[in-house]
Each structure stands twice: as C-alpha cells, then as structure tokens.
Design a protein around this motif. Structure first.
Motif, PDB file in Angstrom:
ATOM      1  N   UNK A 235     -23.556  11.848  22.120  1.00 15.28           N
ATOM      2  CA  UNK A 235     -23.652  10.861  21.043  1.00 15.28           C
ATOM      3  C   UNK A 235     -24.067  11.590  19.778  1.00 15.28           C
ATOM      4  N   UNK A 236     -23.569  11.103  18.644  1.00 12.82           N
ATOM      5  CA  UNK A 236     -23.931  11.628  17.341  1.00 12.82           C
ATOM      6  C   UNK A 236     -24.476  10.485  16.502  1.00 12.82           C
ATOM      7  N   UNK A 237     -25.402  10.804  15.644  1.00 16.12           N
ATOM      8  CA  UNK A 237     -25.931   9.799  14.730  1.00 16.12           C
ATOM      9  C   UNK A 237     -25.436  10.119  13.324  1.00 16.12           C
ATOM     10  N   UNK A 238     -24.757   9.166  12.735  1.00 18.65           N
ATOM     11  CA  UNK A 238     -24.122   9.416  11.453  1.00 18.65           C
ATOM     12  C   UNK A 238     -25.089   9.137  10.304  1.00 18.65           C
ATOM     13  N   UNK A 239     -24.772   9.764   9.180  1.00 17.85           N
ATOM     14  CA  UNK A 239     -25.595   9.606   7.979  1.00 17.85           C
ATOM     15  C   UNK A 239     -24.646   9.528   6.792  1.00 17.85           C
ATOM     16  N   UNK A 240     -24.701   8.439   6.060  1.00 18.65           N
ATOM     17  CA  UNK A 240     -23.853   8.269   4.887  1.00 18.65           C
ATOM     18  C   UNK A 240     -24.659   8.569   3.631  1.00 18.65           C
ATOM     19  N   UNK A 246     -21.471  12.218   7.193  1.00 17.96           N
ATOM     20  CA  UNK A 246     -21.655  13.360   8.062  1.00 17.96           C
ATOM     21  C   UNK A 246     -22.601  13.035   9.202  1.00 17.96           C
ATOM     22  N   UNK A 247     -22.618  13.932  10.175  1.00 16.98           N
ATOM     23  CA  UNK A 247     -23.449  13.780  11.365  1.00 16.98           C
ATOM     24  C   UNK A 247     -24.808  14.401  11.109  1.00 16.98           C
ATOM     25  N   UNK A 248     -25.836  13.664  11.467  1.00 17.56           N
ATOM     26  CA  UNK A 248     -27.193  14.174  11.336  1.00 17.56           C
ATOM     27  C   UNK A 248     -27.955  13.744  12.582  1.00 17.56           C
ATOM     28  N   UNK A 249     -28.075  14.643  13.540  1.00 11.45           N
ATOM     29  CA  UNK A 249     -28.695  14.322  14.807  1.00 11.45           C
ATOM     30  C   UNK A 249     -27.651  14.141  15.894  1.00 11.45           C
ATOM     31  N   UNK A 273     -26.030  21.918  30.584  1.00 14.86           N
ATOM     32  CA  UNK A 273     -26.725  22.291  29.352  1.00 14.86           C
ATOM     33  C   UNK A 273     -26.989  20.990  28.606  1.00 14.86           C
ATOM     34  N   UNK A 274     -28.229  20.745  28.263  1.00 14.02           N
ATOM     35  CA  UNK A 274     -28.592  19.499  27.584  1.00 14.02           C
ATOM     36  C   UNK A 274     -29.539  19.795  26.438  1.00 14.02           C
ATOM     37  N   UNK A 275     -29.323  19.106  25.325  1.00 12.67           N
ATOM     38  CA  UNK A 275     -30.258  19.235  24.217  1.00 12.67           C
ATOM     39  C   UNK A 275     -30.113  18.046  23.276  1.00 12.67           C
ATOM     40  N   UNK A 276     -31.102  17.918  22.428  1.00 10.77           N
ATOM     41  CA  UNK A 276     -31.129  16.841  21.451  1.00 10.77           C
ATOM     42  C   UNK A 276     -31.596  17.401  20.127  1.00 10.77           C
ATOM     43  N   UNK A 277     -30.880  17.081  19.051  1.00  9.63           N
ATOM     44  CA  UNK A 277     -31.288  17.463  17.710  1.00  9.63           C
ATOM     45  C   UNK A 277     -31.696  16.202  16.947  1.00  9.63           C
ATOM     46  N   UNK A 278     -32.817  16.230  16.238  1.00 11.10           N
ATOM     47  CA  UNK A 278     -33.334  15.013  15.597  1.00 11.10           C
ATOM     48  C   UNK A 278     -32.447  14.553  14.448  1.00 11.10           C
ATOM     49  N   UNK A 279     -32.578  13.275  14.107  1.00  9.66           N
ATOM     50  CA  UNK A 279     -31.773  12.698  13.036  1.00  9.66           C
ATOM     51  C   UNK A 279     -32.472  12.724  11.683  1.00  9.66           C
ATOM     52  N   UNK A 281     -33.650  14.425   8.432  1.00  8.88           N
ATOM     53  CA  UNK A 281     -33.004  15.560   7.775  1.00  8.88           C
ATOM     54  C   UNK A 281     -33.827  16.848   7.866  1.00  8.88           C
ATOM     55  N   UNK A 282     -35.103  16.782   7.530  1.00  8.04           N
ATOM     56  CA  UNK A 282     -35.926  17.990   7.547  1.00  8.04           C
ATOM     57  C   UNK A 282     -36.062  18.533   8.970  1.00  8.04           C
ATOM     58  N   UNK A 283     -36.338  17.637   9.923  1.00  7.66           N
ATOM     59  CA  UNK A 283     -36.495  18.071  11.310  1.00  7.66           C
ATOM     60  C   UNK A 283     -35.191  18.656  11.851  1.00  7.66           C
ATOM     61  N   UNK A 284     -34.060  18.079  11.446  1.00  4.02           N
ATOM     62  CA  UNK A 284     -32.757  18.585  11.895  1.00  4.02           C
ATOM     63  C   UNK A 284     -32.541  20.014  11.404  1.00  4.02           C
ATOM     64  N   UNK A 285     -32.854  20.263  10.141  1.00  5.51           N
ATOM     65  CA  UNK A 285     -32.637  21.603   9.588  1.00  5.51           C
ATOM     66  C   UNK A 285     -33.581  22.622  10.212  1.00  5.51           C
ATOM     67  N   UNK A 286     -34.821  22.219  10.410  1.00  2.97           N
ATOM     68  CA  UNK A 286     -35.754  23.134  11.059  1.00  2.97           C
ATOM     69  C   UNK A 286     -35.301  23.408  12.496  1.00  2.97           C
ATOM     70  N   UNK A 287     -34.918  22.345  13.202  1.00  2.00           N
ATOM     71  CA  UNK A 287     -34.458  22.499  14.583  1.00  2.00           C
ATOM     72  C   UNK A 287     -33.209  23.346  14.697  1.00  2.00           C
ATOM     73  N   UNK A 288     -32.283  23.205  13.738  1.00  2.00           N
ATOM     74  CA  UNK A 288     -31.062  24.004  13.769  1.00  2.00           C
ATOM     75  C   UNK A 288     -31.386  25.483  13.580  1.00  2.00           C
ATOM     76  N   UNK A 289     -32.342  25.778  12.698  1.00  2.00           N
ATOM     77  CA  UNK A 289     -32.740  27.167  12.520  1.00  2.00           C
ATOM     78  C   UNK A 289     -33.338  27.758  13.785  1.00  2.00           C
ATOM     79  N   UNK A 290     -34.166  26.972  14.496  1.00  2.00           N
ATOM     80  CA  UNK A 290     -34.733  27.430  15.756  1.00  2.00           C
ATOM     81  C   UNK A 290     -33.628  27.665  16.785  1.00  2.00           C
ATOM     82  N   UNK A 291     -32.704  26.685  16.905  1.00  2.00           N
ATOM     83  CA  UNK A 291     -31.624  26.792  17.897  1.00  2.00           C
ATOM     84  C   UNK A 291     -30.763  28.021  17.650  1.00  2.00           C
TER      85      UNK A 291
END
Length: 307
Positions: A235-240, A246-249, A273-279, A281-291
């Motif tokens: 599942x993806x969470x959209x952000x307008x 675009x997709x955010x989370x 393989x399972x994971x979740x990225x937060x929706x 914006x700040x947490x998503x960017x930080x999480x993407x950098x970690x991933x």
C-alpha cells in the motif's frame, strides 16, 4: 493506454531469478516513454541494488500498471508491459536532470548541504530502459475478460517446474503471512511464462491451509501445476501538493515462494522482506536516508559496489 503509461505513479516491477522464479518490487513511474522507439523507462536509486543485479543477470522483465490509486489518468484497464531491460550507469543527482517531471511524481525535494548529503544515495539513480516486446491490456484491474495483446501472441502455458531441493512447502508461518497480506489493498502474483517473460496478475488472499496461502486468482490466467513465483502485498499513501500527486509513505511485504495451482491455487511463502516508511514528510526523508545507508552497507558486504 498511453494515458496509463504516462500517468500511473506506483507500478510493479517483475524481475527473473536464476531459478526462473520472479520477484515483484514496487517502483515509481515517472512517465518516461518513447512511442517511436518502443521503450519505457523508470529509474531506481542505487540503494535498490538487488533488483538491479537481477536485471543485469537476466534482462527479461515486466511492469504491471495495476492500480489507479496514485495516478493522473482515470482509466479502468490493467496494463502489463513485457520486454528486455537495460540498466544505465549511476547518475548523480538524477532529480536535477528530470526537473519538473521529478516534482510532478515525487514532489519538491529538500535542498541544502545537510539534505544533499543525507539523501545522496537516494538521489543517485540509474535509468532502467525496457525495450518493449509485448503489451497486454485487460479491460479492468481484476484482469477479467479477454485481453488485447500488442506484439507477439501470448505463448501457451508454461510447463510445471521441478520442486526446490529444500521442498515446496511453506518455510514461514503461512497463517501470519496470509493474515498480513490480506490487510493490504493490492496483492499481486508473478511467475515466468513459457517464453521466459514474467507475467503478473492481481490475486486475493482468502485464507490459509498447511500448504500455504489460499489464493483467489483470475479465471484461466494462472497455469496449472507447481512453479516458483513471487507475491507482493503493498500500500502507498498519496500526498497532493499543488499539481504534484506523489507517494509519501508506503508499506510492503515481498515474498518469494512456490505456487501450486490445482483444484485451488495455493502459495507457499519461502522468504519475506517487509518494511514500512512513514507518511510524515520529515520522518519519510530521514527514514529514506537510513534505508539507503543500510542498503549500501549490505551491497558492500555482498561485494557489489553501487557507487
């Protein structure tokens, strides 16, 4: 059909494993296609090195345009593009080269020395160009009805494969896998056709038994017998934001395993393989950098140098 190819954002990539199984990995579509050259191009961060290595080993691939939840076009068809994929060399700061196209599909990106450094791996990307061999179009997203085929006719069903040396049964808790997959809005199943190109169709998870997940499959599409297959629930969470959709989370569960289709279709999960990225914006960017840093470290341990 071109509205879908240029407008869907979340698409499913099917790549072939050395044992002729399939791994299904969601990717972001930026609407890059050339109708004269018959090519369709998506890009991927070098952090996704495993799927890129699979494509380098075996270029046969498919892209499933399977949901309108994140799209610019409002059409009912399910579109599957099959072909041979080529991976480019890494492109530093690829969003800069895409300009407004990047913002349209991925939203405005943060800039500045801190964010540039933190997201460097994420923004270092490769282009994956698919030389289209066949396009299959079903009338709706359930893949019911008779599809239209552009390109070579569909081959006959593939022969069953020999079972794995470690056995074909579940290697994970199938009850948990069935329950978790059933919570997602999109579940897709993929396998290799008799011509070696991946096929991907939507399925439902209706329960489980000792042989694995019980699947509700489109009539007449899934071949009989046993074979290696991939199953992904996501599942993806959209952000307008302005003109950007675009997709955010996102949340994903990606399986490889064994598909047995007889009186009923059953899927025995072997890996997950399972994971979740937060929706947020700040947490998503930080999480993407970690991933991306974790992925880069794993690639180096595997002897794959992506940068």
């Amino acid at each position: 059909m071109d509205e879908i190819l240029g407008g869907d954002q979340a698409v499913m990539l099917a790549s072939v494993t050395p044992a002729r199984g399939v791994v299904l990995s969601p990717v972001t579509n930026f609407g890059l296609r050339d109708r004269v050259a018959d090519t369709l191009t998506f890009n991927s961060s070098v952090g996704g090195w495993k799927k890129l290595e699979r494509i380098r080993r075996d270029p046969r691939a498919a892209l499933a345009f399977h949901t309108r939840a994140h799209r610019y076009a409002d059409r009912p068809e399910y579109v599957l593009v099959q072909g041979a994929a080529t991976v480019s060399v890494p492109i530093a700061d690829d969003p800069e080269s895409l300009g407004a196209t990047w913002e349209r599909f991925d939203g405005p990106r943060p800039t500045g020395p801190i964010w540039d450094r933190w997201l460097r791996v994420y923004y270092t990307r490769v282009l994956v160009e698919v030389a289209v061999e066949r396009i299959i179009v079903w009338p709706d997203l359930t893949c019911s009805g008779t599809p239209e085929v552009y390109g070579p006719s569909l081959p006959g069903p593939p022969a069953p494969q020999p079972p794995p040396a470690k056995g074909a049964g579940p290697r994970l808790d199938q009850a948990k896998a069935a329950r978790r997959a059933g919570e997602f809005p999109d579940v897709l199943l993929g396998w290799t056709g008799s011509d070696g190109l991946p096929l991907v169709v939507p399925v439902g998870v209706t329960g489980d038994n000792p042989d694995g997940l019980v699947l509700d499959v489109p009539p007449g599409l899934v071949p009989a017998g046993g074979r290696r297959a991939g199953l992904t629930a996501h599942s993806f969470r959209k952000h307008n934001l302005g003109q950007s959709r675009h997709i955010l989370g996102q949340s994903r569960r990606i399986h490889t395993g064994w598909l047995a289709n007889g009186a009923q279709a059953r899927y025995a999960p072997h890996t997950e393989v399972a994971y979740r990225l937060p929706s947020a914006r700040l947490a998503y960017r930080v999480g993407m950098g970690v991933a991306m840093r974790v992925a880069l470290s794993r690639s180096r341990r595997a002897g794959v140098h992506v940068l």
